[in-house]
Design an enzyme around this catalytic site. Structure first.
Site, short mmCIF file in Angstrom:
data_model
loop_
_atom_site.label_atom_id
_atom_site.label_comp_id
_atom_site.label_asym_id
_atom_site.label_seq_id
_atom_site.Cartn_x
_atom_site.Cartn_y
_atom_site.Cartn_z
CG ASP A 291 -1.77 1.11 1.46
OD1 ASP A 291 -1.69 2.08 0.67
OD2 ASP A 291 -2.58 1.07 2.40
CG ASN B 118 -10.40 13.15 -10.43
OD1 ASN B 118 -10.55 14.36 -10.32
ND2 ASN B 118 -10.78 12.29 -9.50
CB VAL C 284 -3.88 4.71 -5.58
CG1 VAL C 284 -3.77 5.66 -6.74
CG2 VAL C 284 -2.70 4.82 -4.66
CG ASP C 285 -7.50 10.56 -5.88
OD1 ASP C 285 -6.88 11.18 -5.00
OD2 ASP C 285 -8.23 11.11 -6.73
CB SER D 187 -3.49 5.22 -16.49
OG SER D 187 -3.60 6.61 -16.59
N GLY E 272 -5.89 1.19 -13.16
CA GLY E 272 -7.06 0.74 -12.40
C GLY E 272 -8.32 1.22 -13.09
N1 AR6 Z 1 -1.33 1.59 -3.01
C1 AR6 Z 1 -0.75 1.33 -4.20
N2 AR6 Z 1 -1.44 1.11 -5.33
C2 AR6 Z 1 -2.80 1.12 -5.25
C3 AR6 Z 1 -3.48 1.39 -4.04
C4 AR6 Z 1 -2.70 1.62 -2.88
N3 AR6 Z 1 -3.24 1.90 -1.70
N4 AR6 Z 1 -4.82 1.34 -4.31
C5 AR6 Z 1 -4.96 1.04 -5.62
N5 AR6 Z 1 -3.74 0.89 -6.19
P1 AR6 Z 1 -6.46 3.64 -9.73
P2 AR6 Z 1 -6.22 5.20 -12.25
C6 AR6 Z 1 -3.37 0.58 -7.58
O1 AR6 Z 1 -7.79 3.14 -10.14
O2 AR6 Z 1 -6.43 3.97 -13.05
C7 AR6 Z 1 -9.55 7.58 -8.98
O3 AR6 Z 1 -10.92 7.63 -8.76
C8 AR6 Z 1 -4.41 -0.10 -8.44
O4 AR6 Z 1 -4.42 -1.51 -8.19
O5 AR6 Z 1 -6.27 4.08 -8.34
O6 AR6 Z 1 -5.09 6.12 -12.61
C9 AR6 Z 1 -8.99 8.95 -9.41
O7 AR6 Z 1 -9.63 9.99 -8.71
C10 AR6 Z 1 -3.87 0.22 -9.83
O8 AR6 Z 1 -2.83 -0.69 -10.19
O9 AR6 Z 1 -6.02 4.91 -10.66
C11 AR6 Z 1 -9.28 8.97 -10.87
O10 AR6 Z 1 -10.64 9.33 -11.11
C12 AR6 Z 1 -3.24 1.61 -9.66
O11 AR6 Z 1 -3.14 1.82 -8.25
C13 AR6 Z 1 -9.08 7.53 -11.31
O12 AR6 Z 1 -9.31 6.74 -10.12
C14 AR6 Z 1 -4.02 2.75 -10.26
O13 AR6 Z 1 -5.42 2.50 -10.11
C15 AR6 Z 1 -7.66 7.28 -11.76
O14 AR6 Z 1 -7.58 5.98 -12.27
#
Ligand code: AR6
Length: 169
Positions: A10, A24, A33-34, A117, A119
């Site tokens: 994490d 975003n 992650v946000d 990007s 997720g």
């Molecule tokens: N630590 C590390 N990595 C993580 C964590 C964590 N705690 N939680 C998730 N991931 P995403 P995106 C990974 O969806 O695709 C948000 O709503 C996850 O498994 O977080 O860039 C923003 O506000 C994946 O591999 O980000 C935007 O609207 C990676 O982080 C949108 O999501 C990115 O997944 C951005 O989407």
């Protein structure tokens, strides 16, 4: 010597100078992650983000880390995957590079990235990992800061993928 580490876990728990948020364009929080970063940092982070006025895709903005172990958060906005013909690769490359420029210009020595990007935004993991590592290597070769980049993988698939790409050569 280019120093890249791969870690499973994490990103909100990682002890580095700055962690990168996959945000975003509003910079006002979200899921993935946000959401995890905003909950771990506390309300001060959202309050500071409100003063920034958003961030275009491919760019990056710096805030404090509040309750996080990291002193700073670098918020960047990766592209939404639309099939590959909408400039996604260069926008993802820019998201990594602009985060590293901000880190360098703020004296940040250690920085951790999530897999931007891949997720909610749907960027294919293998292609995204190649762009991420390419952008990071390219930057570290020409700059003294940051000294160390940690790639934080939340799931086994990304962990195996990143380890294979980082340590294969
Ligand atoms: N630590 C590390 N990595 C993580 C964590 C964590 N705690 N939680 C998730 N991931 P995403 P995106 C990974 O969806 O695709 C948000 O709503 C996850 O498994 O977080 O860039 C923003 O506000 C994946 O591999 O980000 C935007 O609207 C990676 O982080 C949108 O999501 C990115 O997944 C951005 O989407």
């Amino acid at each position: 010597m280019v120093h890249i580490d791969v870690l499973k876990g994490d990103i909100t728990k990682v002890n580095v100078d700055a962690i990168v948020n996959a945000a975003n364009e509003s910079l006002l929080g979200g899921g993935g992650v946000d959401g995890a970063i905003h909950s771990a940092a506390g309300k001060g982070l959202l309050a500071e983000c409100r003063t920034i006025g958003g961030c275009p895709t491919g760019e990056a903005r710096l805030t404090h880390g509040y309750n996080l172990p990291a002193r700073y958060v670098i918020h960047t906005v990766g592209p939404i995957w639309r099939g590959g013909g909408s400039n996604e690769e260069s926008l993802l490359f820019s998201a990594y590079t602009n985060s590293l420029i901000l880190a360098r210009d703020n004296g940040i020595k250690t920085i951790a990235f999530p897999s931007i990007s891949t997720g909610i935004y749907g960027y294919p993991k293998v292609e995204a990992a190649k762009v991420a590592i390419g952008a990071i290597r390219n930057f570290l070769l020409g700059n003294l800061l940051p000294e160390k980049v940690v790639l934080v993988c939340f799931d086994d698939e990304n962990y195996t993928l990143y380890k294979g790409l980082v340590f294969s050569d």
